[in-house]
Design a protein around this motif. Structure first.
Motif, PDB file in Angstrom:
ATOM      1  N   VAL A   1       1.540   6.737  -6.800  1.00 30.48           N
ATOM      2  CA  VAL A   1       0.429   7.631  -7.139  1.00 30.48           C
ATOM      3  C   VAL A   1       0.787   9.080  -6.803  1.00 30.48           C
ATOM      4  O   VAL A   1       0.516   9.995  -7.591  1.00 30.48           O
ATOM      5  CB  VAL A   1      -0.877   7.193  -6.440  1.00 30.48           C
ATOM      6  CG1 VAL A   1      -1.953   8.250  -6.555  1.00 30.48           C
ATOM      7  CG2 VAL A   1      -1.350   5.851  -6.996  1.00 30.48           C
ATOM      8  N   LEU A   2       1.418   9.297  -5.658  1.00 23.70           N
ATOM      9  CA  LEU A   2       1.824  10.639  -5.269  1.00 23.70           C
ATOM     10  C   LEU A   2       2.862  11.199  -6.256  1.00 23.70           C
ATOM     11  O   LEU A   2       2.759  12.353  -6.685  1.00 23.70           O
ATOM     12  CB  LEU A   2       2.379  10.652  -3.841  1.00 23.70           C
ATOM     13  CG  LEU A   2       2.842  12.013  -3.317  1.00 23.70           C
ATOM     14  CD1 LEU A   2       1.665  12.997  -3.281  1.00 23.70           C
ATOM     15  CD2 LEU A   2       3.460  11.863  -1.934  1.00 23.70           C
TER      16      LEU A   2
ATOM     17  N   ILE B   1       2.378   1.683  -3.522  1.00 29.15           N
ATOM     18  CA  ILE B   1       1.360   2.176  -4.464  1.00 29.15           C
ATOM     19  C   ILE B   1       1.047   3.643  -4.177  1.00 29.15           C
ATOM     20  O   ILE B   1       0.932   4.461  -5.097  1.00 29.15           O
ATOM     21  CB  ILE B   1       0.092   1.292  -4.419  1.00 29.15           C
ATOM     22  CG1 ILE B   1       0.410  -0.087  -5.007  1.00 29.15           C
ATOM     23  CG2 ILE B   1      -1.056   1.960  -5.164  1.00 29.15           C
ATOM     24  CD1 ILE B   1      -0.687  -1.108  -4.830  1.00 29.15           C
ATOM     25  N   SER B   2       0.937   3.998  -2.891  1.00 24.77           N
ATOM     26  CA  SER B   2       0.682   5.395  -2.520  1.00 24.77           C
ATOM     27  C   SER B   2       1.811   6.302  -2.985  1.00 24.77           C
ATOM     28  O   SER B   2       1.568   7.406  -3.486  1.00 24.77           O
ATOM     29  CB  SER B   2       0.509   5.525  -1.003  1.00 24.77           C
ATOM     30  OG  SER B   2      -0.629   4.821  -0.571  1.00 24.77           O
ATOM     31  N   ALA B   3       3.041   5.850  -2.835  1.00 24.06           N
ATOM     32  CA  ALA B   3       4.196   6.646  -3.266  1.00 24.06           C
ATOM     33  C   ALA B   3       4.200   6.829  -4.780  1.00 24.06           C
ATOM     34  O   ALA B   3       4.484   7.928  -5.281  1.00 24.06           O
ATOM     35  CB  ALA B   3       5.494   5.985  -2.807  1.00 24.06           C
TER      36      ALA B   3
ATOM     37  N   TRP C   1       3.278  10.333  -9.363  1.00 25.54           N
ATOM     38  CA  TRP C   1       2.573  10.598 -10.622  1.00 25.54           C
ATOM     39  C   TRP C   1       1.830  11.934 -10.536  1.00 25.54           C
ATOM     40  O   TRP C   1       1.902  12.753 -11.452  1.00 25.54           O
ATOM     41  CB  TRP C   1       1.593   9.461 -10.939  1.00 25.54           C
ATOM     42  CG  TRP C   1       0.761   9.763 -12.145  1.00 25.54           C
ATOM     43  CD1 TRP C   1       1.043   9.456 -13.429  1.00 25.54           C
ATOM     44  CD2 TRP C   1      -0.485  10.484 -12.166  1.00 25.54           C
ATOM     45  NE1 TRP C   1       0.051   9.932 -14.265  1.00 25.54           N
ATOM     46  CE2 TRP C   1      -0.896  10.567 -13.509  1.00 25.54           C
ATOM     47  CE3 TRP C   1      -1.287  11.057 -11.186  1.00 25.54           C
ATOM     48  CZ2 TRP C   1      -2.064  11.210 -13.895  1.00 25.54           C
ATOM     49  CZ3 TRP C   1      -2.455  11.703 -11.572  1.00 25.54           C
ATOM     50  CH2 TRP C   1      -2.831  11.766 -12.918  1.00 25.54           C
TER      51      TRP C   1
ATOM     52  N   LYS D   1       0.829  -1.206   0.000  1.00 27.87           N
ATOM     53  CA  LYS D   1       0.000   0.000   0.000  1.00 27.87           C
ATOM     54  C   LYS D   1       0.866   1.259   0.000  1.00 27.87           C
ATOM     55  O   LYS D   1       0.552   2.233  -0.677  1.00 27.87           O
ATOM     56  CB  LYS D   1      -0.940   0.016   1.205  1.00 27.87           C
ATOM     57  CG  LYS D   1      -2.093  -0.937   1.101  1.00 27.87           C
ATOM     58  CD  LYS D   1      -2.997  -0.804   2.308  1.00 27.87           C
ATOM     59  CE  LYS D   1      -4.125  -1.815   2.224  1.00 27.87           C
ATOM     60  NZ  LYS D   1      -5.033  -1.694   3.370  1.00 27.87           N
ATOM     61  N   ARG D   2       1.950   1.250   0.758  1.00 26.54           N
ATOM     62  CA  ARG D   2       2.851   2.406   0.795  1.00 26.54           C
ATOM     63  C   ARG D   2       3.521   2.610  -0.560  1.00 26.54           C
ATOM     64  O   ARG D   2       3.668   3.743  -1.017  1.00 26.54           O
ATOM     65  CB  ARG D   2       3.908   2.221   1.877  1.00 26.54           C
ATOM     66  CG  ARG D   2       3.361   2.406   3.253  1.00 26.54           C
ATOM     67  CD  ARG D   2       4.445   2.327   4.284  1.00 26.54           C
ATOM     68  NE  ARG D   2       3.863   2.492   5.599  1.00 26.54           N
ATOM     69  CZ  ARG D   2       4.477   2.215   6.710  1.00 26.54           C
ATOM     70  NH1 ARG D   2       5.712   1.754   6.668  1.00 26.54           N
ATOM     71  NH2 ARG D   2       3.878   2.401   7.854  1.00 26.54           N
TER      72      ARG D   2
END
Length: 176
Positions: free
Chosen positions: A10-11, A6-8, A13, A3-4
């Protein structure tokens, strides 16, 4: 952990897209180069390239990616170019069909004509990708001035171009 990650991603991007939209390249005034090169495809590009020529800031011009159906006389008429100027100083390139092809066509023309500095004229949203593709193809030592044509692109155009830029960078990193 996933999750971290993927969050990184997305951030990163989102921040990259924000940078892409807010900091579009700008026009350049007054710098002389050997030549001006203009990939076709966006409104105002050829007119800006011709204005550079008219101002005496470049001696020659390549218009890359001209449709094979276009005749020189049609180009002269559409852009109100003097036929003598077309014959002496403007080359219409018919080989390219996309940005990567523009880079190849421009690099070959630069090499054939022993050009050491160019002004790349393309639309503001297209500049980063066009310049990146061109930098991978140009002979060593050629100076490139980025001269962006201001536009008012739609969100969809910016979204698509940002992803094309990411794909171009990725292919450049892995050597495609």
């Amino acid at each position: 952990m996933l999750k971290r990650f993927i969050s990184a991603v997305v951030l990163a991007w989102a921040v990259g897209f924000l940078w892409f939209v807010v900091a579009l390249p700008q026009p350049v005034d007054g710098l002389e180069t050997d030549a001006v090169v203009v990939p076709t495809g966006g409104e105002g590009r050829i007119a800006q390239g011709l204005a550079v020529m008219d101002a005496g800031l470049a001696k020659t011009m390549l218009v890359s990616g001209v449709d094979r159906e276009v005749k020189p006389a049609e180009f002269v008429a559409q852009f109100d170019v003097d036929e003598e100027m077309l014959e002496c100083c403007i080359t219409l390139g018919f080989a390219a069909v996309d940005t990567r092809g523009n880079a190849s066509e421009i690099a070959q023309w630069v090499d054939d004509n022993e050009v050491t500095s160019i002004r790349l004229v393309t639309t503001d949203w297209h500049m980063r990708r066009a310049a990146g593709e061109l930098s991978r193809k140009l002979p060593d030592g050629v100076k490139v001035i980025r001269d962006a044509v201001p536009s008012e692109p739609s969100f969809g155009s910016l979204f698509l171009e940002y992803h094309k830029l990411l794909a171009s960078w990725t292919s450049g990193l892995i050597g495609l």
